[in-house]
Design a protein around this motif. Structure first.
Motif, PDB file in Angstrom:
ATOM      1  N   TYR A   2      -9.803  -0.892  -0.269  1.00  0.00           N
ATOM      2  CA  TYR A   2      -9.727  -2.329  -0.880  1.00  0.00           C
ATOM      3  C   TYR A   2     -10.697  -3.188  -0.365  1.00  0.00           C
ATOM      4  O   TYR A   2     -11.275  -3.827  -0.837  1.00  0.00           O
TER       5      TYR A   2
ATOM      6  N   TYR B 145     -14.170  -2.652  -1.002  1.00  0.00           N
ATOM      7  CA  TYR B 145     -14.616  -2.852  -2.400  1.00  0.00           C
ATOM      8  C   TYR B 145     -14.563  -4.494  -2.490  1.00  0.00           C
ATOM      9  O   TYR B 145     -15.566  -4.790  -3.224  1.00  0.00           O
TER      10      TYR B 145
ATOM     11  N   HIS C 151      -5.415  -4.032  -8.162  1.00  0.00           N
ATOM     12  CA  HIS C 151      -4.765  -5.015  -7.462  1.00  0.00           C
ATOM     13  C   HIS C 151      -5.645  -5.916  -6.464  1.00  0.00           C
ATOM     14  O   HIS C 151      -5.321  -6.491  -5.708  1.00  0.00           O
ATOM     15  N   SER C 152      -6.902  -5.714  -6.642  1.00  0.00           N
ATOM     16  CA  SER C 152      -7.716  -6.614  -5.795  1.00  0.00           C
ATOM     17  C   SER C 152      -7.615  -7.819  -5.677  1.00  0.00           C
ATOM     18  O   SER C 152      -7.804  -8.501  -4.468  1.00  0.00           O
TER      19      SER C 152
ATOM     20  N   PHE D   5      -5.004  -8.739  -3.297  1.00  0.00           N
ATOM     21  CA  PHE D   5      -5.138  -8.573  -1.871  1.00  0.00           C
ATOM     22  C   PHE D   5      -5.852  -9.614  -1.395  1.00  0.00           C
ATOM     23  O   PHE D   5      -5.929 -10.209  -0.335  1.00  0.00           O
ATOM     24  N   GLN D   6      -7.097  -9.966  -2.122  1.00  0.00           N
ATOM     25  CA  GLN D   6      -7.890 -11.059  -1.659  1.00  0.00           C
ATOM     26  C   GLN D   6      -7.290 -12.421  -1.443  1.00  0.00           C
ATOM     27  O   GLN D   6      -7.449 -13.154  -0.544  1.00  0.00           O
TER      28      GLN D   6
ATOM     29  N   PHE E 134     -10.629  -1.402  -8.966  1.00  0.00           N
ATOM     30  CA  PHE E 134      -9.289  -1.585  -8.364  1.00  0.00           C
ATOM     31  C   PHE E 134      -8.463  -2.643  -8.728  1.00  0.00           C
ATOM     32  O   PHE E 134      -8.888  -3.582  -8.600  1.00  0.00           O
TER      33      PHE E 134
ATOM     34  N   PHE F 249       0.978  -1.210  -0.042  1.00  0.00           N
ATOM     35  CA  PHE F 249       0.193  -0.161   0.128  1.00  0.00           C
ATOM     36  C   PHE F 249       0.883   1.162   0.027  1.00  0.00           C
ATOM     37  O   PHE F 249       0.544   2.476  -0.574  1.00  0.00           O
TER      38      PHE F 249
ATOM     39  N   ALA G 289      -4.219   3.178  -7.757  1.00  0.00           N
ATOM     40  CA  ALA G 289      -5.025   2.400  -6.780  1.00  0.00           C
ATOM     41  C   ALA G 289      -6.404   2.368  -7.343  1.00  0.00           C
ATOM     42  O   ALA G 289      -6.790   1.365  -6.962  1.00  0.00           O
ATOM     43  N   TYR G 290      -6.899   3.202  -8.173  1.00  0.00           N
ATOM     44  CA  TYR G 290      -8.309   3.120  -8.543  1.00  0.00           C
ATOM     45  C   TYR G 290      -8.519   3.874 -10.031  1.00  0.00           C
ATOM     46  O   TYR G 290      -8.009   4.718 -10.374  1.00  0.00           O
TER      47      TYR G 290
END
Length: 136
Positions: free
Chosen positions: A122, A125, A83-84, A87-88, A81, A64, A73-74
């Motif tokens: 995130y 989101y 990179h979601s 992260f998930q 987003f 981040f 980022a968006y």
């Protein structure tokens, strides 16, 4: 006053809810691994290194902090987003699943709050509920 005060948590409030509901709170540290293990603070003006007891390292090694602007980022055109998925996947590895969301509060922390704020955006989101940012 923040637009959504329910997303801001003070150290005092965190201590109170950890004492009352410790197992149902997830405190997620989004700093680098070296910050998390206490090797560095990440800031020249912060003298005490380490982490809050019970904090969980998010396994993204401070990404981040490397997402340096809103465009990265968006995407305002596609409302995505970028990179979601990353992260998930990382958060599933530490037991965070937006489908289960079995905790009463998901609190993100970093050194000054801006990295944690991005992580919280995130998380929302991705469908997490009861997200907050620790503001020391």
């Amino acid at each position: 006053m923040p637009l959504r005060p329910d997303t801001l948590m003070t150290c005092t409030a965190l201590n109170e809810i950890l004492n009352l509901h410790g197992n149902s709170i997830r405190l997620i540290d989004v700093r680098t691994l070296n910050e998390y293990i206490g090797k560095t603070t990440g800031y020249s003006y912060v003298k005490i290194a380490g982490r809050i007891k019970g904090a969980i390292y998010d396994q993204t090694d401070g990404i981040f902090g490397r997402i340096s602007n809103q465009t990265a980022a968006y995407d305002n055109k596609t409302f995505i987003f970028p990179h979601s998925n990353y992260f998930q996947e990382k958060w599933l590895n530490i037991g965070l699943d937006s489908e289960v969301n079995s905790f009463s509060k998901l609190v993100f922390m970093c050194g000054t709050g801006w990295r944690a704020s991005l992580a919280a955006i995130y998380a929302e989101y991705l469908g997490f509920k009861n997200v907050a940012v620790l503001d020391s």
